[in-house]
Design an enzyme around this catalytic site. Structure first.
Site, short mmCIF file in Angstrom:
data_model
loop_
_atom_site.label_atom_id
_atom_site.label_comp_id
_atom_site.label_asym_id
_atom_site.label_seq_id
_atom_site.Cartn_x
_atom_site.Cartn_y
_atom_site.Cartn_z
CG HIS A 183 -1.98 -1.09 1.16
ND1 HIS A 183 -2.85 -1.25 0.11
CD2 HIS A 183 -2.25 -2.09 2.03
CE1 HIS A 183 -3.62 -2.32 0.34
NE2 HIS A 183 -3.27 -2.84 1.49
CG ASP A 211 -2.76 -8.64 0.34
OD1 ASP A 211 -1.98 -9.02 1.22
OD2 ASP A 211 -3.80 -7.97 0.58
CG HIS A 241 -6.42 -5.68 1.80
ND1 HIS A 241 -5.88 -6.71 2.55
CD2 HIS A 241 -7.47 -5.20 2.50
CE1 HIS A 241 -6.57 -6.84 3.68
NE2 HIS A 241 -7.56 -5.93 3.68
#
Ligand SMILES: [Zn+2]
Ligand SMILES: [Zn+2]
Ligand SMILES: [Zn+2]
Length: 440
Positions: free
Chosen positions: A112, A151, A153
């Site tokens: 992120h 992942d 996310h």
């Protein structure tokens, strides 16, 4: 004695002294259970599987990727230097052919973290895959890289870093952003004007099981990889699609992850998320290691695994088929879409705000990229956070053409130092990073 078909390297770095908080899902125990499992199953006794000790990345390694505000040591702890260093160690071991494949089982995670860093987002401060990749590009001269982010996310930080890079294919499979953090990653997000199509997003409905994930891998990921022909394949291996994960809603299993690894054949895997630390991570990671090494993983079964109980509904299957069709159509029409969106424009702009949920701060960005058919394009980012620092970040891509390089240098040279707290120049053609500030 068991023998690995592919020599496989492992790095463990559980970061014992780093946690967001004692009860936070991103905490030390995440990797301790995996490490125990790997020892108990005797994986390191298998001929061809070996462990490497992680090194630390340098500030120069970080500066190939990020603009850290105000500097690297303010946004990174020693654990971040080692976590990224563990990925770098595995990358070097693979490139030096000391092993065929490698898996960095490290934390804190990184996917992120975007190009500009004011703080932590989604438990990530710096992007450990990107730091590794840009080191490998510099040290070994590799050009085309594919990153497949599995992942749960959306890998929004990695997407941001490679948004304008036509040499990096970024494919993210994730739980639909309408139902999960960070809320992004839709099929129409295809990359910037100089790299349109080399970002692909495959959002999957909640409660997707192995059938759906593997369908997307077989129908989109593998054919696109085949066409892109990367020098190296990286898997951002997040284990939070597991049916027991406490912060997501998917129905993937350890067998599914192992099967995915067998299909994808990544050269390097780097651990991302995964918060079912006892019930899933040890089994998923074990399955991935065995699959990478080319060893039978059919006996790897986590507690409560019942494929029938987690089977996806026909509606979910149909939704995934539709999404995959759309993503493939975008990939096949990428040149036409680029012409339609950008035609003969000279520059493309975007403005956005980025929320750092972990550190609770908001960044405002204005970005401009020079539209170029020869390279990734000169890029400048005007960025300020609500904590007050205002910076101008100028990026020259490593494959920059002369005109883009000159454009970027001019931006840096002529910017008004009094308007900003700091000016940064990241010149990848000369592997250098410059900083200017009115007060220094
Ligand atoms: Zn995740
Ligand atoms: Zn150019
Ligand atoms: Zn501004």
């Amino acid at each position: 004695m068991l023998h690995a078909t592919y020599k496989t390297g492992l790095v463990f770095f559980p970061a014992f002294d780093w946690a967001i908080s004692p009860t936070h899902p991103e905490r030390e125990e995440r990797l301790l259970y995996t490490q125990d499992q790997v020892f108990e199953e005797g994986l390191l006794d298998i001929e061809g599987i070996r462990e490497f000790k992680p090194e630390l990345v340098t500030v120069a390694d970080v500066r190939r990727v990020h603009f850290c505000v105000p500097n690297e040591n303010r946004v990174m702890t020693e654990s971040h230097f080692i976590s990224a260093g563990g990925a770098k160690t595995i990358g070097k071991a693979v490139m030096d052919k000391r092993v065929d494949k490698g898996f960095a089982l490290v934390r804190p995670p990184g996917h992120h973290a975007m190009r500009v860093v004011h703080g932590a987002r989604g438990f990530c401060n710096v992007n450990i895959e990107a730091i590794m990749i840009e080191y490998l590009r510099k040290a070994y001269g590799i050009r085309k890289v594919a990153i497949v982010d599995t992942d749960c996310h959306h890998g929004d930080g990695t997407q941001d870093i490679y948004w304008h890079d036509p040499d990096t294919l970024f494919i993210s499979l994730h739980q639909d952003g309408r139902t999960l953090y960070p809320g992004s990653g839709f099929p129409d997000d295809l990359g910037g004007p100089n790299a349109l199509g080399t970002t692909l997003n495959i959002p999957l409905p909640p409660f997707t099981s192995e059938e759906g994930v593997l369908y997307a891998v077989n129908h989109v990921v593998l054919p696109v990889l085949d066409e892109f022909k990367p020098d190296i394949i990286i898997n951002s291996a997040g284990q939070d699609n597991h049916f027991t994960d406490p912060i997501t809603n998917m129905n993937f299993s350890a067998q599914g992850y192992a099967r995915l690894t067998t299909l994808l054949k990544p050269d390097i895997a780097v651990l991302e998320g995964g918060y079912s630390i006892e019930g899933a991570l040890p089994y998923v990671n074990l399955g991935i290691i065995l699959a990478m090494a080319g060893i039978d993983y059919s006996k790897v079964t986590e507690p409560n695994y019942d494929p029938e109980a987690i089977r996806q509904t026909p509606q979910i299957s149909r939704a995934i088929e539709k999404t995959c069709e759309q993503v493939l159509a975008n990939w096949n029409n990428r040149n036409a879409i680029r012409e339609k969106l950008y035609g003969s424009s000279e520059y493309a702009d975007r403005s956005r705000s980025v929320f750092y949920d972990t550190d609770n701060l908001i960044e405002t960005q204005h970005e401009q990229v020079r539209i170029c058919r020869q390279c990734g394009g000169a890029l400048k980012i005007d960025s300020s956070s609500d904590r007050g620092l205002h910076v101008l970040a100028v990026h020259v891509p490593s494959n920059a053409c002369d005109e883009c390089r000159q454009t970027a240098l001019k931006w840096y040279d002529t910017a008004d130092v009094n308007r900003y707290d700091m000016l940064f120049l990241q010149d990848r053609t000369e592997d250098k990073f410059l900083i200017k500030s009115a007060t220094v």
